[in-house]
Motif scaffolding. Structure first.
Motif, PDB file in Angstrom:
ATOM      1  N   LEU A 153     -19.314 -14.128  -4.079  1.00  0.00           N
ATOM      2  CA  LEU A 153     -18.772 -13.505  -5.291  1.00  0.00           C
ATOM      3  C   LEU A 153     -17.418 -14.122  -5.643  1.00  0.00           C
ATOM      4  N   GLY A 154     -16.623 -14.429  -4.616  1.00  0.00           N
ATOM      5  CA  GLY A 154     -15.319 -15.080  -4.835  1.00  0.00           C
ATOM      6  C   GLY A 154     -15.492 -16.456  -5.474  1.00  0.00           C
ATOM      7  N   TYR A 155     -16.484 -17.222  -4.995  1.00  0.00           N
ATOM      8  CA  TYR A 155     -16.753 -18.547  -5.579  1.00  0.00           C
ATOM      9  C   TYR A 155     -17.151 -18.420  -7.049  1.00  0.00           C
ATOM     10  N   VAL A 156     -18.005 -17.411  -7.345  1.00  0.00           N
ATOM     11  CA  VAL A 156     -18.470 -17.210  -8.733  1.00  0.00           C
ATOM     12  C   VAL A 156     -17.290 -16.843  -9.633  1.00  0.00           C
ATOM     13  N   GLU A 266     -11.838  -7.259 -11.408  1.00  0.00           N
ATOM     14  CA  GLU A 266     -12.342  -5.950 -10.944  1.00  0.00           C
ATOM     15  C   GLU A 266     -13.787  -6.033 -10.432  1.00  0.00           C
ATOM     16  N   LEU A 267     -14.410  -7.192 -10.579  1.00  0.00           N
ATOM     17  CA  LEU A 267     -15.833  -7.332 -10.262  1.00  0.00           C
ATOM     18  C   LEU A 267     -16.108  -7.012  -8.792  1.00  0.00           C
ATOM     19  N   GLN A 268     -17.079  -6.132  -8.569  1.00  0.00           N
ATOM     20  CA  GLN A 268     -17.456  -5.779  -7.193  1.00  0.00           C
ATOM     21  C   GLN A 268     -18.920  -6.130  -6.972  1.00  0.00           C
ATOM     22  N   ARG A 269     -19.285  -6.311  -5.686  1.00  0.00           N
ATOM     23  CA  ARG A 269     -20.695  -6.599  -5.430  1.00  0.00           C
ATOM     24  C   ARG A 269     -21.513  -5.350  -5.737  1.00  0.00           C
ATOM     25  N   ASN A 270     -22.812  -5.533  -5.933  1.00  0.00           N
ATOM     26  CA  ASN A 270     -23.715  -4.442  -6.282  1.00  0.00           C
ATOM     27  C   ASN A 270     -23.511  -3.245  -5.355  1.00  0.00           C
ATOM     28  N   GLN A 271     -23.226  -2.064  -5.949  1.00  0.00           N
ATOM     29  CA  GLN A 271     -22.880  -0.873  -5.153  1.00  0.00           C
ATOM     30  C   GLN A 271     -24.100  -0.143  -4.601  1.00  0.00           C
ATOM     31  N   TRP A 272     -25.283  -0.513  -5.040  1.00  0.00           N
ATOM     32  CA  TRP A 272     -26.490   0.207  -4.611  1.00  0.00           C
ATOM     33  C   TRP A 272     -26.704   0.026  -3.108  1.00  0.00           C
ATOM     34  N   PRO A 273     -26.939   1.102  -2.359  1.00  0.00           N
ATOM     35  CA  PRO A 273     -27.094   0.942  -0.894  1.00  0.00           C
ATOM     36  C   PRO A 273     -28.362   0.150  -0.543  1.00  0.00           C
TER      37      PRO A 273
END
Length: 783
Positions: A153-156, A266-273
């Motif tokens: 995600l950091g690379y993106v 603010e982008l976070q990885r998908n929060q779905w468990p």
């Protein structure tokens, strides 16, 4: 046999092999009848680069002069002109046309640019109908996968920030993120972040998307992105956005740069468990549907690209390619052959419908797939290829293959790809020629006519094709059929020349509409005149056309055996055009125009295009998409890589694509198009490991080590997608990248005296080129 075994690789000569027109043909002299054409074995086909950059291109600032319907060909240097009567005769249909009044001043000493003999390719840039209207703005809609690990995600995020900096200020930008659900960000709502959320589990139509966004089609037509954004028109000139306008989601890059950077921060990885042993729930299909639906709110003629960055397989909703249970592997070639890939056909059908929607809107889908596992490129291929999109496949978003390729899309100046929009290609030919179809990044517009052949190859049944996206290097392969009419066999002197005209209408990167016209001529020859046929044969183009043709057949026909088909075609070709005494293999020779073809076919049989079992379906789809859209020169390198050798004794020189080229005191540079390999011989590697190149008395060694790196950098800089750079040593694990491409003239079966000291052997049961050619000679001369 006079097969030139010393040919080092696929690289063409330094002169431009495509010529000023960017057209190369398998046969440059055409047989007159269908029977004679079938005896040629190799199909009559042309490789066309519709808008290639050319320093000698003439741009004419007025509209073209066309022949009367149904021909509608454009005036060209092959037209016969009667200056006294102000009449021109079309070389394709022989109709007589009067020059309009504004051509009244023409004479033998004063001719317009399109009649200059050297101007067989010209570009028309007629003034726009509404001179006051600004050109349409390009739209870039980013669709970002958030089911990624933090590092990816950091690379993106950093790649996206770089892209936003490089975007032209006037370009319109939209932003969608997706994981288990799709989030469409309303960039025009600056006070706080406002998101529209779509469920990822079920298919959603364009009308439903527009309704949910408050962009009902009635409102869309008034406040849409077209010649200028709606908020620059009429009462919205103060920058206030009408709530029914698509401009809430698509803003000029200069206006939303801060908002976009904030969203990325603010982008976070998908929060779905995600339960242990399960894959992330990823709804790629719905995300691309939402993107296509949103762009459906733009007015016609807007050039737009959906840029999808995908980091794994779709596991939920339409376009699903594998379940979320990790114990179930993603489909392989074996599964596809056995029809044991339960989701494949349904996903392909979904992307086929998405392709139709995007083509009708005139928009492009670009795919950047970066993952260690497959992401579904094989299923998405139809949508990317039909819209003329770009595709890049990498292992990680941090890999230079992704990072450097992604950056190239947005660069201008010399590094620019020249990305253009809304292209259409029309082909017109002399009356005895019919068009079977095109292999390449385009879609048939189903414009049937007298020029359509009964046999269809690729996108056929039409004389007009849509290319939503095209660039300077986009290449198409056109297949022709020779079918003389009854009238042409009547007594009288037949016309010795045939003519073909390619008309490409497109919107250039600046938003201006252009028409590129290329008219070519070739000679008809009598089928009994083998000498002229052979003299006009192009073996590089033939190798590439056959590779594209068998790739298509392997996709379309389940039981197609590509190696067998290639072998039989090559034997028949050598039997037809070789010089030999019957049943005497030693007497067999080939004309220089055919001499490298057996070597091309040998390498094609061993290449990733035929031996697909070594790759995943995603990799195979990726290789085929690039083979179908690249120039002949580049495609030849994919089939038969080029090899350069560096040593103390001589300057860099082409080397045989053979295991005997490996030597302990030599560095090899292999260009296999998708990868560039620098291979150090054993002794060179040992000296480098001892640090000799850092010692002042060994400057020559330091220069020898550096030279292949400089040459590799030149190759990488010039290519899109950026190839993978592999640096390896003899007997190292990554030496396989080189060994897999070399002719196995020395294998583990070879006697020790046959292996050159310091060289290598290849652990394979494949036959060598020498054995292949001996078998070919024996079979070609059989009576």
């Amino acid at each position: 046999m006079a097969v030139d075994l010393a040919f080092s690789g696929g690289g063409a000569s330094s002169t431009d092999p495509d010529g000023p027109d960017g057209v190369r043909m398998t046969w440059n002299s055409w047989p007159r009848s269908k029977v004679e054409a079938s005896k040629c074995i190799v199909p009559v086909a042309a490789s066309v680069t519709p808008i290639r950059a050319s320093p000698s291109l003439v741009v004419l600032p007025y509209a073209p002069l066309r022949c009367k319907p149904p021909c509608a060909a454009v005036l060209n240097p092959f037209a016969r002109v009667d200056f006294a009567a102000k009449i021109w005769i079309c070389p394709l249909c022989f109709s007589r046309n009067h020059f309009p009044p504004h051509y009244a001043g023409i004479s033998e000493t004063n001719v317009p640019g399109e009649l200059y003999p050297e101007c067989t390719t010209v570009e028309y840039a007629p003034p726009p109908l509404d001179a006051a209207a600004p050109p349409p703005l390009p739209v870039f809609l980013f669709v970002l996968d958030t089911c990624l690990i933090e590092e990816e995600l950091g690379y993106v995020q950093s790649a996206m920030r770089r892209a936003i900096d490089l975007l032209p200020d006037h370009a319109l930008v939209g932003f969608i993120t997706f994981g288990t659900q799709v989030h469409l960000h309303e960039l025009g709502f600056a006070d706080m972040s406002k998101i529209y959320v779509f469920r990822g589990t079920k298919e959603i139509s364009r009308d439903q998307i527009l309704e949910q966004l408050g962009l009902s089609l009635a409102g869309v037509r008034h406040g849409a992105v077209g010649g200028a954004p709606a908020y620059l028109k009429g009462p919205q000139g103060n920058g206030l956005h009408p709530s029914t306008s698509v401009n809430r989601f698509l803003l000029p890059a200069s206006d939303c740069e801060y908002t976009l950077n904030s969203l990325l921060d603010e982008l976070q990885r998908n929060q779905w468990p995600v339960e242990p042993g399960n894959r992330d729930l990823r709804c790629t299909g719905v995300a691309l549907s939402v993107a296509a639906g949103l762009l459906g709110a733009c007015t016609g003629g807007t050039g737009a690209r959906i840029i999808a960055l995908v980091g794994g397989p779709c596991t939920v909703g339409p376009g699903l390619i594998v379940s979320n249970d990790q114990s179930e592997p993603v489909r392989s070639h074996k599964d596809l052959d056995k029809d044991a890939a339960p989701y494949f056909h349904k996903a392909v059908k979904f992307y086929d419908n998405l392709a139709k929607q995007l083509v009708s809107q005139g928009h492009v889908l670009d795919l950047f797939a970066s993952a260690l596992d497959q992401v579904g490129v094989a299923e998405m291929k139809v949508a990317v290829e039909r819209t003329g999109g770009l595709v890049v496949l990498a292992e990680s978003f941090g890999h230079p293959v992704f990072k450097d390729s992604f950056k190239r899309i947005f660069e201008d100046g010399e590094q620019s790809l020249g990305l253009s929009f809304n292209g259409t290609l029309e082909i017109n030919c002399s009356k005895d020629i019919k068009i079977q179809g095109i292999i390449g990044p385009c879609t048939s517009m189903e414009k049937k006519g007298a020029l359509c052949a009964d046999t269809i190859v690729g996108q056929g049944n039409t004389t007009s094709w849509k290319m939503c996206g095209l660039d300077r290097s986009t290449c198409l392969t056109v297949f022709f059929d020779i079918s003389p009419s009854e009238r042409s066999s009547q007594p009288g002197i037949p016309n010795p020349q045939l003519y073909i005209q390619f008309l490409t209408n497109y919107q250039n990167p600046e938003g201006q509409m252009r028409l590129r016209v290329t008219t070519i001529t070739r000679a008809w020859v009598d089928g009994s005149n083998t000498e002229e046929l052979v003299g006009g044969f192009d073996q590089e183009t033939t190798a590439v056309v056959l590779a594209r043709y068998i790739s298509l057949k392997m996709e379309m026909e389940e039981a197609f055996d590509a190696s067998r088909w290639l072998d039989r075609s090559l034997i028949r070709l050598c039997s037809q055009f070789g010089n030999y005494r019957k049943d005497d293999p030693a007497s067999f020779t080939l004309h220089p125009n055919f001499s490298i073809l057996p070597q091309f076919m040998f390498n094609l049989r061993r290449s990733q295009f035929v031996q697909v079992s070594n790759n995943s379906p995603d990799e195979t789809a990726y290789f085929r998409m690039l083979l179908n859209r690249e120039s002949i020169t580049n495609s030849v390198v994919m089939i038969q890589p080029s090899l350069l050798s560096y040593s103390f004794n001589s300057p860099p020189a082409p080397a045989l694509l053979d295991v005997t080229s490996i030597s302990a005191d030599r560095i090899l540079l292999l260009d296999a198009y998708f990868s560039v390999v620098i291979f150090h011989g054993m002794t060179i590697a040992q000296w480098r490991n001892m640090g000799y190149h850092n010692q002042p008395e060994h400057q020559a060694f330091a220069q020898l080590l550096q030279a292949p790196h400089d040459d590799a950098q030149l190759i990488i800089t010039d290519r899109f997608p950026v190839p993978r750079l592999v640096i390896c040593d003899q007997h190292g694990s990554q030496a396989r990248f080189l060994l897999a491409k070399l002719n196995p003239s020395a294998t583990y079966n070879s006697a020790s005296h046959e292996v050159v000291p310091g060289s290598d052997v290849i652990l394979t049961d494949d036959v060598s080129l020498q054995v292949f050619c001996e078998h070919l000679q024996r079979l070609a001369v059989q009576s």
